[in-house]
Design an enzyme around this catalytic site. Sequence first.
Site, PDB file in Angstrom:
ATOM      1  N   ARG A  67      -1.596  -3.024  10.364  1.00  0.00           N
ATOM      2  CA  ARG A  67      -1.916  -1.946   9.423  1.00  0.00           C
ATOM      3  C   ARG A  67      -0.809  -0.886   9.393  1.00  0.00           C
ATOM      4  O   ARG A  67      -0.453  -0.362   8.343  1.00  0.00           O
ATOM      5  CB  ARG A  67      -3.261  -1.319   9.806  1.00  0.00           C
ATOM      6  CG  ARG A  67      -3.668  -0.178   8.914  1.00  0.00           C
ATOM      7  CD  ARG A  67      -5.161   0.126   9.008  1.00  0.00           C
ATOM      8  NE  ARG A  67      -5.486   1.302   8.223  1.00  0.00           N
ATOM      9  CZ  ARG A  67      -5.776   2.490   8.754  1.00  0.00           C
ATOM     10  NH1 ARG A  67      -5.800   2.641  10.062  1.00  0.00           N
ATOM     11  NH2 ARG A  67      -6.047   3.511   7.980  1.00  0.00           N
ATOM     12  N   ASP A  79      10.712   1.407   6.469  1.00  0.00           N
ATOM     13  CA  ASP A  79      11.839   2.130   7.068  1.00  0.00           C
ATOM     14  C   ASP A  79      11.427   2.917   8.309  1.00  0.00           C
ATOM     15  O   ASP A  79      12.129   3.844   8.723  1.00  0.00           O
ATOM     16  CB  ASP A  79      12.468   3.076   6.038  1.00  0.00           C
ATOM     17  CG  ASP A  79      11.524   4.195   5.625  1.00  0.00           C
ATOM     18  OD1 ASP A  79      10.326   4.148   6.000  1.00  0.00           O
ATOM     19  OD2 ASP A  79      11.972   5.124   4.937  1.00  0.00           O
ATOM     20  N   HIS A 199      -7.751  -8.049   6.765  1.00  0.00           N
ATOM     21  CA  HIS A 199      -9.010  -7.525   7.312  1.00  0.00           C
ATOM     22  C   HIS A 199      -9.807  -8.604   8.043  1.00  0.00           C
ATOM     23  O   HIS A 199     -10.964  -8.396   8.371  1.00  0.00           O
ATOM     24  CB  HIS A 199      -9.848  -6.875   6.202  1.00  0.00           C
ATOM     25  CG  HIS A 199      -9.265  -5.578   5.695  1.00  0.00           C
ATOM     26  ND1 HIS A 199      -9.792  -4.866   4.646  1.00  0.00           N
ATOM     27  CD2 HIS A 199      -8.186  -4.873   6.106  1.00  0.00           C
ATOM     28  CE1 HIS A 199      -9.062  -3.774   4.430  1.00  0.00           C
ATOM     29  NE2 HIS A 199      -8.076  -3.755   5.300  1.00  0.00           N
TER      30      HIS A 199
HETATM   31  C1  HEM Z   1      -7.553  -3.062  -0.957  1.00  0.00           C
HETATM   32  C2  HEM Z   1      -6.654  -2.603  -0.162  1.00  0.00           C
HETATM   33  C3  HEM Z   1      -6.964  -2.021   1.193  1.00  0.00           C
HETATM   34  C4  HEM Z   1      -7.805  -1.013   1.530  1.00  0.00           C
HETATM   35  C5  HEM Z   1      -8.669  -0.170   0.601  1.00  0.00           C
HETATM   36  C6  HEM Z   1      -7.747  -0.880   2.969  1.00  0.00           C
HETATM   37  C7  HEM Z   1      -8.450   0.056   3.710  1.00  0.00           C
HETATM   38  C8  HEM Z   1      -8.601   0.008   5.077  1.00  0.00           C
HETATM   39  C9  HEM Z   1      -9.437   0.898   5.845  1.00  0.00           C
HETATM   40  C10 HEM Z   1     -10.229   2.071   5.298  1.00  0.00           C
HETATM   41  C11 HEM Z   1      -9.377   0.495   7.133  1.00  0.00           C
HETATM   42  C12 HEM Z   1     -10.096   1.127   8.322  1.00  0.00           C
HETATM   43  C13 HEM Z   1      -9.198   2.111   9.012  1.00  0.00           C
HETATM   44  C14 HEM Z   1      -9.911   2.779  10.142  1.00  0.00           C
HETATM   45  O1  HEM Z   1     -11.026   3.252   9.958  1.00  0.00           O
HETATM   46  O2  HEM Z   1      -9.332   2.832  11.251  1.00  0.00           O
HETATM   47  C15 HEM Z   1      -8.498  -0.630   7.201  1.00  0.00           C
HETATM   48  C16 HEM Z   1      -8.205  -1.330   8.339  1.00  0.00           C
HETATM   49  C17 HEM Z   1      -7.219  -2.301   8.395  1.00  0.00           C
HETATM   50  N1  HEM Z   1      -6.386  -2.680   7.375  1.00  0.00           N
HETATM   51 FE1  HEM Z   1      -6.656  -2.287   5.426  1.00  0.00          FE
HETATM   52  N2  HEM Z   1      -6.884  -1.804   3.469  1.00  0.00           N
HETATM   53  C18 HEM Z   1      -6.367  -2.511   2.424  1.00  0.00           C
HETATM   54  C19 HEM Z   1      -5.422  -3.508   2.496  1.00  0.00           C
HETATM   55  C20 HEM Z   1      -4.780  -3.884   3.669  1.00  0.00           C
HETATM   56  C21 HEM Z   1      -3.598  -4.694   3.742  1.00  0.00           C
HETATM   57  C22 HEM Z   1      -2.823  -5.229   2.547  1.00  0.00           C
HETATM   58  C23 HEM Z   1      -3.306  -4.856   5.064  1.00  0.00           C
HETATM   59  C24 HEM Z   1      -2.165  -5.571   5.723  1.00  0.00           C
HETATM   60  C25 HEM Z   1      -1.405  -6.478   5.183  1.00  0.00           C
HETATM   61  C26 HEM Z   1      -4.349  -4.181   5.803  1.00  0.00           C
HETATM   62  C27 HEM Z   1      -4.481  -4.192   7.166  1.00  0.00           C
HETATM   63  C28 HEM Z   1      -5.526  -3.606   7.847  1.00  0.00           C
HETATM   64  C29 HEM Z   1      -5.816  -3.881   9.245  1.00  0.00           C
HETATM   65  C30 HEM Z   1      -5.107  -4.894  10.133  1.00  0.00           C
HETATM   66  C31 HEM Z   1      -6.886  -3.042   9.594  1.00  0.00           C
HETATM   67  C32 HEM Z   1      -7.540  -2.907  10.966  1.00  0.00           C
HETATM   68  C33 HEM Z   1      -6.818  -1.808  11.725  1.00  0.00           C
HETATM   69  C34 HEM Z   1      -7.252  -1.649  13.160  1.00  0.00           C
HETATM   70  O3  HEM Z   1      -8.072  -2.407  13.664  1.00  0.00           O
HETATM   71  O4  HEM Z   1      -6.741  -0.730  13.824  1.00  0.00           O
HETATM   72  N3  HEM Z   1      -5.208  -3.577   4.920  1.00  0.00           N
HETATM   73  N4  HEM Z   1      -8.036  -0.903   5.924  1.00  0.00           N
END
Ligand code: HEM
Length: 333
Positions: A67, A79, A199
């Site tokens: 993320r 960067d 996710h």
């Molecule tokens: C529709 C697009 C996306 C939205 C709205 C979104 C939103 C979010 C949100 C709100 C979280 C929770 C953050 C938290 O509460 O700590 C999250 C977690 C995460 N997102 Fe996304 N995200 C999107 C796309 C992506 C993309 C494209 C990637 C990577 C290529 C990604 C990777 C991750 C990962 C790995 C987590 C887990 C983080 C952790 O466990 O610390 N997300 N995302």
Amino acid sequence: MMAFSPLQLFSISILLVLLIFISDSGVECRLSTNYYSKSCPNLATIVGNVVTDKQIRSPTTAAGTLRLFFHDCLVSGCDASVLISSTAFNRAERDADINLSLPGDAFDVVVRAKTAVELQCPGVVSCADILALAARDLVVMAGGPFYNLQLGRRDGVTSSVSSVESNIPKPTMPMTQLINLFASKGFSIQEMVALTGAHTIGFSHCKEFAYRVFNYSKSASVDPTLNPKFAEALKGACANYGSNPTTSVFNDVMTPSKFDNVYYQNLGRGLGLLASDRGMIADARTRGYAEIYASNQSAFFEAFGRAMEKLSVREVKVGGVGEIRRRCDAFNG
Ligand code: HEM
Ligand SMILES: *[C@@H]1O[C@H](CO)[C@@H](O)[C@H](O)[C@H]1NC(C)=O
Ligand SMILES: *[C@@H]1O[C@H](CO)[C@@H](O)[C@H](O)[C@H]1NC(C)=O
Ligand SMILES: CC(=O)N[C@H]1CO[C@H](CO)[C@@H](O)[C@@H]1O
């Protein structure tokens, strides 16, 4: 028409030769997979060892780092601007509200890898490349696809909290807004659906989705598209999130730490955690892709790898632009 004397022609050709020579001898201007093969031949091994060690001790590292890399690349290119700490004079990207949740383990693994790399190849490898390598290695460690990584990024020399808000997707955005945001970064709908398969690992804090199970609307206290049992479980898990904002839930409730295609299978069963996850299967523009990835993990891995390669070179700085940071959380200045 202008005519040149032999002497003038001679001077012009000398100038041309000089120009060609200068442009060839300058800083390397292109990325390549073997960029550090001479200057830091053990780079992949050094980073790989640090990353493996860290992930074994702190299993949340993989998702956090993926993320972190995503956020870095969306805001002013890949960067390492997201790694910069704020100072009295500058509020940096990571201080944005949305960055509150970027986990410390992800920053820590990059700092550790940078320290190990500096011992062998001082001043040569950028923090941006180290973050890109760490994210790729961690995807593989979690069970996801290997993809080729171009190297040679230079580190950015600006990082501003104000550039974050409009560049990072939010789970409450309607699908049209999400599609437009990714399109503005050069990504197709298919690539957006594939990338969001990230996710399949990691977790989200309750504040990102709690409204779906508490006081959802006037007519329904719970989002009716959620699987009812899942909704009950979320209510329980997030019961005290007001007083304990660190409470969080796995993004992929079935196989939370395995990088697989179960994330997409969950969507069709009302087990998508974020509204944006649910949107991937609910919207006619994204559904087809989500269904293919749900039924065919190879198709997902192939698409994810290709989209990550593209994300990884987004607006990278090469040649004379940027710097090779000595430490990842501060500009050389
Ligand atoms: C529709 C697009 C996306 C939205 C709205 C979104 C939103 C979010 C949100 C709100 C979280 C929770 C953050 C938290 O509460 O700590 C999250 C977690 C995460 N997102 Fe996304 N995200 C999107 C796309 C992506 C993309 C494209 C990637 C990577 C290529 C990604 C990777 C991750 C990962 C790995 C987590 C887990 C983080 C952790 O466990 O610390 N997300 N995302
Ligand atoms: C739901 O809404 C009611 C009335 O607006 C309020 O009293 C209650 O505290 C809310 N519950 C939650 C969990 O937000
Ligand atoms: C799954 O996807 C892969 C990669 O795109 C493809 O080669 C294969 O034919 C697909 N399998 C099925 C059963 O559709
Ligand atoms: C990880 C991180 O840097 N979090 C910061 C996010 O922003 C808040 C508010 O500005 C800071 O207090 C956190 O330290």
